[in-house]
Design an enzyme around this catalytic site. Sequence first.
Site, PDB file in Angstrom:
ATOM      1  N   GLY A  10       0.813  -1.219   0.000  1.00 34.97           N
ATOM      2  CA  GLY A  10       0.000   0.000   0.000  1.00 34.97           C
ATOM      3  C   GLY A  10       0.847   1.270   0.000  1.00 34.97           C
ATOM      4  N   LEU A  33      -3.547  -7.363  -1.461  1.00 34.57           N
ATOM      5  CA  LEU A  33      -3.717  -6.547  -2.674  1.00 34.57           C
ATOM      6  C   LEU A  33      -5.176  -6.160  -2.898  1.00 34.57           C
ATOM      7  CD1 LEU A  33      -1.208  -8.422  -5.073  1.00 34.57           C
ATOM      8  CD2 LEU A  33      -0.771  -6.401  -3.664  1.00 34.57           C
ATOM      9  N   SER A 124      -3.985   6.394  13.919  1.00 38.13           N
ATOM     10  CA  SER A 124      -4.398   7.556  13.126  1.00 38.13           C
ATOM     11  C   SER A 124      -4.783   8.701  14.048  1.00 38.13           C
ATOM     12  CB  SER A 124      -5.605   7.156  12.278  1.00 38.13           C
ATOM     13  OG  SER A 124      -6.174   8.297  11.696  1.00 38.13           O
ATOM     14  N   THR A 126      -7.257  10.210  13.735  1.00 31.21           N
ATOM     15  CA  THR A 126      -8.706  10.111  13.872  1.00 31.21           C
ATOM     16  C   THR A 126      -9.110   9.677  15.292  1.00 31.21           C
ATOM     17  OG1 THR A 126     -10.671   9.315  12.737  1.00 31.21           O
ATOM     18  CG2 THR A 126      -8.983   7.704  13.079  1.00 31.21           C
ATOM     19  N   TYR A 148     -14.474   3.300  11.234  1.00 24.63           N
ATOM     20  CA  TYR A 148     -13.029   3.205  10.948  1.00 24.63           C
ATOM     21  C   TYR A 148     -12.229   3.690  12.155  1.00 24.63           C
ATOM     22  CZ  TYR A 148      -8.426   4.662   9.353  1.00 24.63           C
ATOM     23  OH  TYR A 148      -7.068   4.856   9.264  1.00 24.63           O
ATOM     24  N   LYS A 152      -9.455   1.742  14.938  1.00 19.03           N
ATOM     25  CA  LYS A 152      -8.104   2.183  15.319  1.00 19.03           C
ATOM     26  C   LYS A 152      -8.009   2.311  16.843  1.00 19.03           C
ATOM     27  CE  LYS A 152      -6.229   2.257  11.384  1.00 19.03           C
ATOM     28  NZ  LYS A 152      -5.134   1.356  11.078  1.00 19.03           N
ATOM     29  N   ASN A 197     -10.685   9.321  -1.728  1.00 18.92           N
ATOM     30  CA  ASN A 197     -11.468   9.886  -0.621  1.00 18.92           C
ATOM     31  C   ASN A 197     -10.818  11.126  -0.051  1.00 18.92           C
ATOM     32  OD1 ASN A 197     -13.561   7.835  -0.149  1.00 18.92           O
ATOM     33  ND2 ASN A 197     -11.770   6.513   0.132  1.00 18.92           N
ATOM     34  N   ASN A 198      -9.494  11.179  -0.148  1.00 25.86           N
ATOM     35  CA  ASN A 198      -8.829  12.282   0.545  1.00 25.86           C
ATOM     36  C   ASN A 198      -8.491  13.428  -0.408  1.00 25.86           C
ATOM     37  OD1 ASN A 198      -6.800  10.974  -0.690  1.00 25.86           O
ATOM     38  ND2 ASN A 198      -5.552  10.619   1.108  1.00 25.86           N
ATOM     39  N   ASP A 294     -16.530  15.886   9.624  1.00 25.37           N
ATOM     40  CA  ASP A 294     -15.240  16.597   9.531  1.00 25.37           C
ATOM     41  C   ASP A 294     -15.065  17.581  10.681  1.00 25.37           C
ATOM     42  OD1 ASP A 294     -14.184  15.392   7.347  1.00 25.37           O
ATOM     43  OD2 ASP A 294     -14.572  17.035   5.940  1.00 25.37           O
TER      44      ASP A 294
HETATM   45  P1  NAD Z   1      -3.403   1.393   1.676  1.00 25.28           P
HETATM   46  O1  NAD Z   1      -4.797   0.969   1.435  1.00 25.28           O
HETATM   47  O2  NAD Z   1      -2.638   2.014   0.563  1.00 25.28           O
HETATM   48  O3  NAD Z   1      -2.534   0.172   2.268  1.00 25.28           O
HETATM   49  C1  NAD Z   1      -3.092  -0.805   3.104  1.00 25.28           C
HETATM   50  C2  NAD Z   1      -2.672  -2.153   2.528  1.00 25.28           C
HETATM   51  O4  NAD Z   1      -3.188  -3.196   3.373  1.00 25.28           O
HETATM   52  C3  NAD Z   1      -3.225  -2.395   1.128  1.00 25.28           C
HETATM   53  O5  NAD Z   1      -2.169  -2.742   0.276  1.00 25.28           O
HETATM   54  C4  NAD Z   1      -4.215  -3.541   1.317  1.00 25.28           C
HETATM   55  O6  NAD Z   1      -4.252  -4.390   0.183  1.00 25.28           O
HETATM   56  C5  NAD Z   1      -3.647  -4.239   2.532  1.00 25.28           C
HETATM   57  N1  NAD Z   1      -4.604  -5.010   3.313  1.00 25.28           N
HETATM   58  C6  NAD Z   1      -5.777  -4.576   3.844  1.00 25.28           C
HETATM   59  N2  NAD Z   1      -6.372  -5.578   4.501  1.00 25.28           N
HETATM   60  C7  NAD Z   1      -5.561  -6.660   4.417  1.00 25.28           C
HETATM   61  C8  NAD Z   1      -5.612  -7.981   4.899  1.00 25.28           C
HETATM   62  N3  NAD Z   1      -6.654  -8.433   5.602  1.00 25.28           N
HETATM   63  N4  NAD Z   1      -4.605  -8.826   4.624  1.00 25.28           N
HETATM   64  C9  NAD Z   1      -3.534  -8.404   3.904  1.00 25.28           C
HETATM   65  N5  NAD Z   1      -3.429  -7.166   3.404  1.00 25.28           N
HETATM   66  C10 NAD Z   1      -4.435  -6.304   3.661  1.00 25.28           C
HETATM   67  O7  NAD Z   1      -3.430   2.388   2.938  1.00 25.28           O
HETATM   68  P2  NAD Z   1      -2.276   3.294   3.547  1.00 25.28           P
HETATM   69  O8  NAD Z   1      -2.650   4.701   3.308  1.00 25.28           O
HETATM   70  O9  NAD Z   1      -0.956   2.799   3.132  1.00 25.28           O
HETATM   71  O10 NAD Z   1      -2.530   3.004   5.086  1.00 25.28           O
HETATM   72  C11 NAD Z   1      -1.775   2.057   5.827  1.00 25.28           C
HETATM   73  C12 NAD Z   1      -2.306   2.041   7.251  1.00 25.28           C
HETATM   74  O11 NAD Z   1      -2.222   3.367   7.793  1.00 25.28           O
HETATM   75  C13 NAD Z   1      -3.761   1.615   7.386  1.00 25.28           C
HETATM   76  O12 NAD Z   1      -3.878   0.828   8.543  1.00 25.28           O
HETATM   77  C14 NAD Z   1      -4.493   2.931   7.551  1.00 25.28           C
HETATM   78  O13 NAD Z   1      -5.686   2.768   8.288  1.00 25.28           O
HETATM   79  C15 NAD Z   1      -3.481   3.755   8.310  1.00 25.28           C
HETATM   80  N6  NAD Z   1      -3.651   5.207   8.140  1.00 25.28           N
HETATM   81  C16 NAD Z   1      -3.622   5.765   6.889  1.00 25.28           C
HETATM   82  C17 NAD Z   1      -3.796   7.139   6.745  1.00 25.28           C
HETATM   83  C18 NAD Z   1      -3.808   7.789   5.386  1.00 25.28           C
HETATM   84  O14 NAD Z   1      -4.295   8.924   5.270  1.00 25.28           O
HETATM   85  N7  NAD Z   1      -3.277   7.168   4.330  1.00 25.28           N
HETATM   86  C19 NAD Z   1      -3.958   7.966   7.862  1.00 25.28           C
HETATM   87  C20 NAD Z   1      -3.951   7.376   9.122  1.00 25.28           C
HETATM   88  C21 NAD Z   1      -3.801   5.994   9.245  1.00 25.28           C
HETATM   89  N1  UDP Z   2     -11.635  17.816   1.714  1.00 20.71           N
HETATM   90  C1  UDP Z   2     -12.240  18.544   0.710  1.00 20.71           C
HETATM   91  N2  UDP Z   2     -12.567  17.908  -0.446  1.00 20.71           N
HETATM   92  C2  UDP Z   2     -12.305  16.596  -0.675  1.00 20.71           C
HETATM   93  C3  UDP Z   2     -11.677  15.852   0.356  1.00 20.71           C
HETATM   94  C4  UDP Z   2     -11.376  16.497   1.536  1.00 20.71           C
HETATM   95  O1  UDP Z   2     -12.489  19.737   0.873  1.00 20.71           O
HETATM   96  O2  UDP Z   2     -12.619  16.073  -1.753  1.00 20.71           O
HETATM   97  C5  UDP Z   2     -11.237  18.489   2.969  1.00 20.71           C
HETATM   98  C6  UDP Z   2     -11.807  17.897   4.230  1.00 20.71           C
HETATM   99  O3  UDP Z   2     -13.032  18.506   4.545  1.00 20.71           O
HETATM  100  C7  UDP Z   2     -10.702  18.222   5.250  1.00 20.71           C
HETATM  101  C8  UDP Z   2      -9.423  18.157   4.424  1.00 20.71           C
HETATM  102  O4  UDP Z   2      -9.822  18.341   3.064  1.00 20.71           O
HETATM  103  O5  UDP Z   2     -10.847  19.552   5.724  1.00 20.71           O
HETATM  104  C9  UDP Z   2      -8.673  16.829   4.548  1.00 20.71           C
HETATM  105  O6  UDP Z   2      -9.578  15.772   4.303  1.00 20.71           O
HETATM  106  P1  UDP Z   2      -9.063  14.285   4.003  1.00 20.71           P
HETATM  107  O7  UDP Z   2     -10.260  13.436   3.682  1.00 20.71           O
HETATM  108  O8  UDP Z   2      -7.971  14.328   3.002  1.00 20.71           O
HETATM  109  O9  UDP Z   2      -8.391  13.845   5.375  1.00 20.71           O
HETATM  110  P2  UDP Z   2      -9.016  13.733   6.857  1.00 20.71           P
HETATM  111  O10 UDP Z   2      -8.289  14.762   7.666  1.00 20.71           O
HETATM  112  O11 UDP Z   2     -10.473  13.947   6.791  1.00 20.71           O
HETATM  113  O12 UDP Z   2      -8.637  12.347   7.266  1.00 20.71           O
END
Ligand code: NAD
Ligand code: UDP
Length: 339
Positions: A10, A33, A124, A126, A148, A152, A197-198, A294
């Site tokens: 990921g 994957l 996170s 979050t 979600y 966490k 989504n982000n 949010d």
């Molecule tokens: P991502 O989706 O790119 O990577 C997660 C990976 O986990 C993927 O490759 C997916 O295929 C794999 N996966 C999910 N469930 C699985 C399972 N049961 N078995 C094997 N593989 C599995 O996401 P990311 O952005 O790299 O996030 C990694 C971690 O960080 C996640 O736990 C996510 O919740 C956390 N996180 C991400 C963000 C963000 O904004 N990207 C923020 C805070 C926390």
């Molecule tokens: N946001 C936005 N449009 C989008 C996605 C996000 O305006 O299409 C805003 C959202 O309201 C927040 C910031 O961008 O203020 C970051 O959001 P994101 O979903 O990337 O991360 P979050 O902090 O919610 O995990």
Amino acid sequence: MTILVTGGAGYIGSHTCVELLNNGYKLVVLDKLINSKLESINRVKKITGKDFIFEHIDLLDKKALERIFSDHKIDAVVHFAGLKAVGESVIKPLDYYRNNVTGTIVLCEVMQQFDVKNLVVSSSATVYGTAKQMPISEDAPLGVTNPYGRTKLMVEEILRDIYTSDNNWSIALLRYFNPFGAHKSGQIGEDPNGMPNNLTTYITQVGIGRLNEVRIFGNDYPTKDGTGIRDYIHIIDLAKGHLKALNNVLNSNGIEAYNLGTGRGYSVLEVIKTFEKTAGISIPYKVVGRRPGDVAVSYADPSKAKRELGWEAEKNLEEMCRDSWNWQKDNLYGYLNKK
Ligand code: NAD
Ligand code: UDP
């Protein structure tokens, strides 16, 4: 030293694998994957010039996990595998609890069975829910607003109970703020399946014309320009945070949470404007209503990670925009790479 990386194909996992390999660790990477492609693994190998074992398995497949632990002498686990879409978690809570919570339980059971008790885990920001005070420090009250986030928080609490029951565990809970950017090679980056989504992925996909315009979720927040403020952190800084946390975990016992953020917040409009300037393109946007759930403002107090891990973020928003754009413009369809 051999590290098992779950979810290593990921976004955050692949960048962390590069840092781990560049720092001499041997890796076994597992991924189902479901939100990533095998090509990211190939590219990590290409960037680092190092080989490692990749296991295409589900973390919930206990037998397969046991086989990995008996085939390799694993010293520590860096655990990324999980589902991460807030909106989807509201619609499919059971999938999220099963994958994120049960997945972590299965992992810990197998680790315990093989006496491997060093663990770095993705948490996170979050988990702070609607924090009352900025910047947010690790001892701020926790509270979550969606399934979600609850997975966490549950994982954090389960891991604290495991440590209480057995002080030989060593666990770092890494609370990420908003990861952005890509490796400087432009070979790996964020490539979500389906609609992003982000904010940051949305902007880059508007940049290449895959999406028409960014929808700004509200401009009536009590912030300087009315749009939401977040703490964006370069993915390479984030990956390096894992390296420091792993080092700490390997050399101590305990369970600690660390914020991985820069300590600086940017508004949605500031991110869009900085991206436009850095990439030299225009990003059309329109303001729509607030997104339910949010918060107005969220940024980290990252001083604990600096004090205890010797880590701090170094890269700025311009570098995040530049590196993200560099990845996206050369990989219009991400790892599928249809030009
Ligand atoms: P991502 O989706 O790119 O990577 C997660 C990976 O986990 C993927 O490759 C997916 O295929 C794999 N996966 C999910 N469930 C699985 C399972 N049961 N078995 C094997 N593989 C599995 O996401 P990311 O952005 O790299 O996030 C990694 C971690 O960080 C996640 O736990 C996510 O919740 C956390 N996180 C991400 C963000 C963000 O904004 N990207 C923020 C805070 C926390
Ligand atoms: N946001 C936005 N449009 C989008 C996605 C996000 O305006 O299409 C805003 C959202 O309201 C927040 C910031 O961008 O203020 C970051 O959001 P994101 O979903 O990337 O991360 P979050 O902090 O919610 O995990």
